[in-house]
Each structure stands twice: as structure tokens, then as C-alpha cells.
Scaffold this motif. Structure first.
Motif, PDB file in Angstrom:
ATOM      1  N   THR A  28       0.828  -1.222   0.000  1.00 40.56           N
ATOM      2  CA  THR A  28       0.000   0.000   0.000  1.00 40.56           C
ATOM      3  C   THR A  28       0.858   1.267   0.000  1.00 40.56           C
ATOM      4  N   ASP A  29       2.120   1.173   0.451  1.00 35.52           N
ATOM      5  CA  ASP A  29       3.015   2.341   0.380  1.00 35.52           C
ATOM      6  C   ASP A  29       3.385   2.651  -1.060  1.00 35.52           C
ATOM      7  N   GLU A  30       3.443   1.587  -1.893  1.00 32.91           N
ATOM      8  CA  GLU A  30       3.852   1.766  -3.287  1.00 32.91           C
ATOM      9  C   GLU A  30       2.650   1.948  -4.210  1.00 32.91           C
ATOM     10  N   TRP A  31       1.525   1.345  -3.796  1.00 32.60           N
ATOM     11  CA  TRP A  31       0.317   1.404  -4.631  1.00 32.60           C
ATOM     12  C   TRP A  31      -0.892   1.788  -3.757  1.00 32.60           C
ATOM     13  N   PRO A  32      -1.141   3.079  -3.654  1.00 26.81           N
ATOM     14  CA  PRO A  32      -2.286   3.519  -2.823  1.00 26.81           C
ATOM     15  C   PRO A  32      -3.606   2.976  -3.357  1.00 26.81           C
ATOM     16  N   GLY A  33      -3.617   2.527  -4.605  1.00 23.07           N
ATOM     17  CA  GLY A  33      -4.832   1.967  -5.182  1.00 23.07           C
ATOM     18  C   GLY A  33      -5.226   0.620  -4.601  1.00 23.07           C
ATOM     19  N   LEU A  34      -4.342   0.021  -3.811  1.00 25.50           N
ATOM     20  CA  LEU A  34      -4.685  -1.256  -3.178  1.00 25.50           C
ATOM     21  C   LEU A  34      -5.601  -0.963  -1.988  1.00 25.50           C
ATOM     22  N   ASP A  35      -6.906  -1.029  -2.258  1.00 27.00           N
ATOM     23  CA  ASP A  35      -7.871  -0.842  -1.165  1.00 27.00           C
ATOM     24  C   ASP A  35      -8.360  -2.223  -0.715  1.00 27.00           C
ATOM     25  N   LEU A  36      -9.324  -2.227   0.211  1.00 21.01           N
ATOM     26  CA  LEU A  36      -9.753  -3.494   0.794  1.00 21.01           C
ATOM     27  C   LEU A  36     -10.319  -4.428  -0.285  1.00 21.01           C
ATOM     28  N   LYS A  37     -11.113  -3.877  -1.202  1.00 18.28           N
ATOM     29  CA  LYS A  37     -11.704  -4.713  -2.248  1.00 18.28           C
ATOM     30  C   LYS A  37     -10.610  -5.292  -3.144  1.00 18.28           C
ATOM     31  N   ALA A  38      -9.676  -4.447  -3.524  1.00 11.36           N
ATOM     32  CA  ALA A  38      -8.569  -4.922  -4.363  1.00 11.36           C
ATOM     33  C   ALA A  38      -7.740  -5.956  -3.603  1.00 11.36           C
ATOM     34  N   GLY A  39      -7.629  -5.775  -2.289  1.00 14.49           N
ATOM     35  CA  GLY A  39      -6.906  -6.743  -1.458  1.00 14.49           C
ATOM     36  C   GLY A  39      -7.556  -8.119  -1.545  1.00 14.49           C
ATOM     37  N   TYR A  40      -8.896  -8.146  -1.401  1.00 12.33           N
ATOM     38  CA  TYR A  40      -9.594  -9.437  -1.513  1.00 12.33           C
ATOM     39  C   TYR A  40      -9.501  -9.996  -2.938  1.00 12.33           C
ATOM     40  N   ASP A  41      -9.528  -9.121  -3.945  1.00 11.21           N
ATOM     41  CA  ASP A  41      -9.367  -9.598  -5.327  1.00 11.21           C
ATOM     42  C   ASP A  41      -7.986 -10.227  -5.516  1.00 11.21           C
ATOM     43  N   ALA A  42      -6.973  -9.590  -4.935  1.00 12.50           N
ATOM     44  CA  ALA A  42      -5.604 -10.128  -5.047  1.00 12.50           C
ATOM     45  C   ALA A  42      -5.504 -11.467  -4.308  1.00 12.50           C
ATOM     46  N   GLN A  43      -6.173 -11.549  -3.142  1.00 11.36           N
ATOM     47  CA  GLN A  43      -6.180 -12.817  -2.389  1.00 11.36           C
ATOM     48  C   GLN A  43      -6.787 -13.933  -3.249  1.00 11.36           C
ATOM     49  N   LYS A  44      -7.846 -13.580  -3.967  1.00 10.23           N
ATOM     50  CA  LYS A  44      -8.527 -14.564  -4.813  1.00 10.23           C
ATOM     51  C   LYS A  44      -7.584 -15.060  -5.921  1.00 10.23           C
ATOM     52  N   VAL A  45      -6.881 -14.139  -6.535  1.00 11.43           N
ATOM     53  CA  VAL A  45      -5.917 -14.509  -7.571  1.00 11.43           C
ATOM     54  C   VAL A  45      -4.835 -15.405  -6.972  1.00 11.43           C
ATOM     55  N   LEU A  46      -4.359 -15.016  -5.783  1.00 11.11           N
ATOM     56  CA  LEU A  46      -3.304 -15.785  -5.111  1.00 11.11           C
ATOM     57  C   LEU A  46      -3.760 -17.224  -4.851  1.00 11.11           C
ATOM     58  N   ILE A  47      -5.010 -17.381  -4.415  1.00 12.36           N
ATOM     59  CA  ILE A  47      -5.522 -18.729  -4.149  1.00 12.36           C
ATOM     60  C   ILE A  47      -5.697 -19.508  -5.460  1.00 12.36           C
ATOM     61  N   GLU A  48      -6.157 -18.828  -6.514  1.00 10.54           N
ATOM     62  CA  GLU A  48      -6.264 -19.510  -7.818  1.00 10.54           C
ATOM     63  C   GLU A  48      -4.896 -20.017  -8.269  1.00 10.54           C
ATOM     64  N   ARG A  49      -3.863 -19.200  -8.069  1.00 12.29           N
ATOM     65  CA  ARG A  49      -2.496 -19.603  -8.437  1.00 12.29           C
ATOM     66  C   ARG A  49      -2.070 -20.829  -7.617  1.00 12.29           C
ATOM     67  N   LYS A  50      -2.410 -20.816  -6.305  1.00 16.07           N
ATOM     68  CA  LYS A  50      -2.051 -21.952  -5.449  1.00 16.07           C
ATOM     69  C   LYS A  50      -2.777 -23.213  -5.931  1.00 16.07           C
ATOM     70  N   LYS A  51      -4.062 -23.062  -6.296  1.00 11.22           N
ATOM     71  CA  LYS A  51      -4.821 -24.224  -6.779  1.00 11.22           C
ATOM     72  C   LYS A  51      -4.183 -24.785  -8.052  1.00 11.22           C
ATOM     73  N   ALA A  52      -3.762 -23.882  -8.933  1.00 13.62           N
ATOM     74  CA  ALA A  52      -3.102 -24.316 -10.169  1.00 13.62           C
ATOM     75  C   ALA A  52      -1.803 -25.045  -9.845  1.00 13.62           C
ATOM     76  N   ASP A  53      -1.244 -24.721  -8.660  1.00 11.86           N
ATOM     77  CA  ASP A  53       0.018 -25.321  -8.232  1.00 11.86           C
ATOM     78  C   ASP A  53      -0.220 -26.594  -7.413  1.00 11.86           C
ATOM     79  N   GLY A  54      -1.469 -27.061  -7.346  1.00 11.36           N
ATOM     80  CA  GLY A  54      -1.743 -28.336  -6.685  1.00 11.36           C
ATOM     81  C   GLY A  54      -2.392 -28.255  -5.314  1.00 11.36           C
ATOM     82  N   HIS A  55      -2.649 -27.038  -4.831  1.00  8.46           N
ATOM     83  CA  HIS A  55      -3.321 -26.911  -3.528  1.00  8.46           C
ATOM     84  C   HIS A  55      -4.820 -27.205  -3.668  1.00  8.46           C
ATOM     85  N   THR A  56      -5.393 -27.789  -2.642  1.00  8.12           N
ATOM     86  CA  THR A  56      -6.847 -27.939  -2.557  1.00  8.12           C
ATOM     87  C   THR A  56      -7.347 -27.111  -1.371  1.00  8.12           C
ATOM     88  N   VAL A  57      -8.380 -26.313  -1.620  1.00  2.00           N
ATOM     89  CA  VAL A  57      -8.934 -25.488  -0.546  1.00  2.00           C
ATOM     90  C   VAL A  57      -9.645 -26.384   0.467  1.00  2.00           C
TER      91      VAL A  57
END
Lengths: 264, 267
Positions: A28-57
Motif C-alpha cells: 500500500t506504500d507503493e500502490w495507494p490503489g490497493l484498497d480493501l476490495k482490491a486486497g480481496y481480489d488479489a487474495q482470490k488470484v493468489l488462491i487460484e495460483r495456489k490451486k493451479a500449483d496443486g493446492h486444494t482449498v
């Protein structure tokens, strides 16, 4: 360069930090545009990447469930994150420091859901109807941010500092349990370092579960039947060292003992 | 330290109760104040209180958690004397009677036999306990701004203030008190939680330490004594008008309401 930032880039940077075991400053110091909604969107992408890497939720975890922490962060409900099978530590398996950045441990009360739980309008009482069993838990958190220093959107994007967790083998029916008074004693190498009860979690872990279900509903999600729910640290998180033996003992939920080792 | 100095330091602390004007830390002027002398300063005040007709009802054990011991850089608890008039009704506690009060939820024990240390074991303690009871301890400091080292708090009767007891005496065989939970609320909000194990691993260890410590000083922990075994949570500051409730597994609730400034004006 603010223009270069995307939620995908946030997710990739955090995944790299996790796999390279390096910490970094707040995004958030580098990208003030990272708000709470964007944070959850990024979390979602991160979990999708983990799933692609073999993780199961396998479930969800709640973070910032103590009112003191929420006040410090200027929020009025806990945050949610996603836990996967690769974060599970089996009984007796050590926490390996070389696999992590700066891990800390916290005891938690864990629910396993027998029914799907979908907000809005979930209350503590109705939330408990969906709970099939209650367990002792120990969570290992490991922020990808230097010194665990982050704003809310940072920690949300970082999947609430998730790293590892242990669920106690003893399965207890929620009927007749007083989870507000359910006590936990956290010991390191036999010395009591902290004690607390379930009331430290949002007043009652069922309140935390209800808040999580309602918060997820606002983002179009539900907690599925069979999910593991880590309801939030009931003491402050504690740093661990090579050779430590961490133990959490609960009034009714049993005990978990986890060794800490430098390398696997 | 000679008796004249002990009496002078004890006198200053004794006077602070009446004036509610705290004193400077004793260890400022006496950085080498020994713990033995600190207990002599406490006993000087205890003797004066006894001479004025007050009766000792028991003891409090302090510094029983790892967190508190680390904060003060010590590796042992301390103790103070409880007088019968310090056990108060929780329905209206006069907040103005204290200097800088804080509250701590504790498990208290009442003894049915004498305990004469040193050399006692937990078995002796278990045999001597009549019952456990929920309690709230109001701690206070006659040392300005709680700037205390171990010797300061020992000299100041271990920062004792007052005690409120619960309504349900229970025998030791009802539960493992180490795993008994406790929730402290202030005006309905949860402000702290903990378990009995926060007290030296088990609150009975507070009684054991006290009995052995008194024994090493040639004293007996007497039948009928109330022992406040040590705090289960960090101390929480008290403001006039506050209502605190400690809820314990097995031991029930204990409540303390502190009179608001307006009530004091009305008196």
C-alpha cells in the motif's frame, strides 16, 4: 510507478516472497490503489495460483478477531482468508523454520462444518447449528511483510499471513460446550507464556463464524459443508525458535504439541 | 538498613494511604534496597495497622505470571498482607479511596489447616485448602505512577488495595483449576481472558510459594487465611463508574461496581 500495479502483480509478488522466504515493505506504500476490495481480489488470484500449483482449498480462517487488534487497524469485523491442504501440519510433524520467513504461533478454536453456511443474516446461534465438531488448533502465521507491518489491504492480499496449521485429533460436539469459557494454555518448553479463553475471539468463536459467513456473502461466497474454520488467535501470536516445543492445552478440546526445527 | 530508616520509609508509605499522595519510588533514593529490607518496611506498616486494631485476614501473592516477572526483571513472586477491612462488598466500591487502582481476576483459596513451611509440597497445600472462590483484586500503588521495582512493591504491601469475593465456595475436586477459564468484562466488554495456569502454572502453586516463603521468615500460614493466589490476566485500570465482572468456569461470577464521581458528590 502506480500505473504498473495490478492485482495479479500483487498476488505474484506475495507468492514469490512466500516461496523465496523473503519479506518486503507494505504494498500500500507503493500502490495507494490497493484498497480493501482490491486486497480481496488479489487474495482470490493468489488462491487460484495456489490451486493451479496443486493446492486444494480446505476451509477459511479469520484474522484480526480481537477487538483490540480491530481498533488498532480501524476495522469493525475480522478479515477472512483461505486455507489449503498444503498448509496442514500433521500431528507430530515439526514446524520447519527454514521453510518460513519469521513464523509465529497462536492457539485457536477450530470448527468443522457439517452444513453449508451462507450469509447474510447468519447469527452466532444459527452459525453453531452448522458446526459438526470443535477442535483444538494451532496456527502458524508468517507475514510476507517485514516485521508483520501492514495496512488492512496488504494483509488481506497476503491471505492473512497464512502459513501452516494443526487441527487437534480430538473431535468434540459443540453441544454443551461453553466456548466463551473454553480456556487455552499456551506453553513453550513447558513454561506458560499465555492463557486465554474463547471469549477473546469476538466475544465468542460463534460470533466470529457468523461475521465470517456474512462477510463472505457480501463477496458472493459461502462456507461449504466439510470446511475447516480457524476462528482466530485467542492469544497474541508468539515467536518460536529452533528446538522449541510448543504446546496448547484446552479445557475440553485436548492438547496439541508441536516441535520446532531449523531444517527438515 | 537500620530500624530508623525502615521506620521512616514505612512511615512515608503508611502516610500515603491517608493523604492519597503517592511517594517517589523508594529505589530512587535507595537503589540497593534489599528485598529483605523491603519486607521489613512492609512489616513496619503491618505492625502499625495491627496496633490500630486492624486484623490480618490473609495474604495476596503478586508477580505470579511470566509476563509480570519479565516486566519487573524478577524470577519470583512477592506477597502482601490482607486485612479484614480490605475484603469489601462489590456492589459499590469507593473508587476515590484509591490512588491509581487497577483490577485483576483471581482464584482465592481459604485454608482449613495451618501450613508451616519451608519444605512444603503441593500435597500439603491440597490438604490444607478448604475451598476455592472467585475473586477480584483491586491493586493500588502508593508509589507514584506505578514506577515500581520489586523492592518498591514489596515495601508497599505488594501494591494491595482491596478484594471482592464471589458467592460460590467450591472444593478442589470439581475441576483442574489450571484449565479453568476466566473472562473479565468492563461495562459489558471483554477486556481480558485467561486460565488458572497463568498463575505459576497452577493457582495452588501461589499458595505453595506463599506458605514456604512465610515459613522461611518464621511465620505460619494460618487456618482460615484467605490467599489471593495471583492474577489470571494483566491488570486493567479502573475508572469511577466502571462495572467489572469476572466469570470463571466452575467458580461462577464476581462483580465490582465502582462509584461514579457524581455519587461521591451526592454523599
Amino acid at each position: 510507478m502506480t500505473a504498473d500495479w495490478t492485482i495479479e502483480k500483487v498476488a505474484d509478488i506475495l507468492l514469490d516472497a512466500e516461496s523465496n522466504r523473503t519479506d518486503r515493505g507494505r504494498i500500500t506504500d507503493e500502490w495507494p490503489g490497493l484498497d480493501l476490495k482490491a486486497g480481496y481480489d488479489a487474495q482470490k488470484v493468489l488462491i487460484e495460483r495456489k490451486k493451479a500449483d496443486g493446492h486444494t482449498v480446505v476451509g477459511v480462517k479469520l484474522g484480526l478477531t480481537s477487538r483490540a487488534k480491530q481498533k488498532r487497524m480501524g476495522i469493525d469485523s475480522p478479515l477472512t482468508a483461505v486455507i489449503t491442504d498444503k498448509m496442514v501440519l500433521e500431528a507430530g510433524v515439526p514446524i520447519v523454520l527454514d521453510q518460513l520467513i519469521h513464523p509465529r504461533v497462536e492457539p485457536e478454536i477450530v470448527f468443522v462444518l457439517g452444513e453449508r453456511l451462507e450469509g447474510p443474516g447468519v447469527t452466532a446461534a444459527t452459525a453453531m447449528r452448522a458446526v459438526a465438531s470443535v477442535h483444538a488448533g494451532l496456527e502458524v502465521i508468517d507475514s510476507r511483510y517485514r516485521d508483520f507491518s501492514f495496512a488492512m489491504p496488504d494483509v488481506v492480499a497476503d491471505n492473512a499471513s497464512s502459513a501452516r496449521f494443526v487441527v487437534g485429533a480430538k473431535s468434540v460436539s459443540p453441544d454443551g460446550l461453553d466456548l466463551a469459557l473454553e480456556a487455552c494454555v499456551l506453553r513453550i518448553n513447558g513454561a506458560v507464556v499465555d492463557t486465554a479463553t474463547g471469549a477473546a475471539v469476538q466475544g465468542h468463536p460463534a460470533e466470529a463464524l457468523a461475521l465470517a459467513a456474512n462477510a463472505l456473502a457480501a463477496r458472493g461466497e459461502a462456507i461449504e459443508a466439510g470446511s475447516i474454520v480457524l476462528t482466530g488467535g485467542i492469544t497474541d501470536a508468539v515467536f518460536i525458535s529452533d528446538g522449541d516445543e510448543v504446546s496448547v492445552e484446552f479445557t475440553s478440546l485436548g492438547q496439541i504439541v508441536v516441535p520446532v526445527r531449523r531444517s527438515a | 538498613m537500620n530500624d530508623i530508616d525502615i521506620a521512616a520509609l514505612g512511615g512515608h508509605l503508611h502516610e500515603a494511604y491517608g493523604t492519597r499522595m503517592p511517594v517517589a519510588p523508594l529505589t530512587d533514593a535507595h537503589p540497593d534496597l534489599q528485598l529483605e529490607d523491603a519486607y521489613r518496611i512492609q512489616l513496619h506498616q503491618v505492625e502499625r495497622w495491627k496496633n490500630s486494631g486492624r486484623r490480618v485476614s490473609g495474604y495476596k501473592v503478586g508477580l505470579t505470571s511470566l509476563a509480570m516477572q519479565r516486566q519487573l526483571g524478577v524470577d519470583q513472586p512477592d506477597f502482601g498482607h490482607l486485612f479484614s477491612d480490605m475484603i469489601v462488598d462489590g456492589s459499590a466500591v469507593d473508587a476515590a479511596a484509591f490512588i491509581s487502582p487497577k483490577i485483576e481476576p483471581e482464584i482465592a483459596f481459604v485454608l482449613k489447616h495451618d501450613l508451616r513451611g519451608p519444605g512444603l509440597s503441593l500435597v500439603d497445600v491440597i490438604g490444607a485448602v478448604d475451598y476455592a472462590i472467585a475473586s477480584l483484586e483491586i491493586i493500588d500503588s502508593r508509589v507514584a505512577d506505578w514506577k515500581i521495582k520489586l523492592a518498591d512493591t514489596i515495601a508497599d504491601n505488594a501494591s494491595s488495595g482491596a478484594v471482592v469475593l464471589g458467592n460460590r465456595p467450591v472444593r478442589l475436586d470439581v475441576a483442574d483449576l489450571g484449565l479453568a477459564g476466566c473472562i473479565l468484562t468492563r461495562n459489558g466488554d471483554v477486556v481480558a481472558t485467561g486460565a488458572g495456569a497463568a498463575v505459576l502454572g497452577n493457582p495452588l502453586n501461589g499458595v505453595l510459594w506463599l506458605a514456604n516463603k512465610l515459613g522461611s521468615l518464621g511465620q505460619t500460614l494460618e487456618e482460615g487465611s484467605v490467599v489471593m493466589a495471583g492474577s489470571i490476566t494483566a491488570a486493567v485500570p479502573i475508572a469511577p463508574g466502571d462495572v467489572f465482572t469476572a466469570t470463571f468456569a466452575h467458580l461462577g461470577d464476581v462483580r465490582a461496581r465502582f462509584t461514579a464521581a457524581s455519587e461521591e458528590d451526592a454523599v
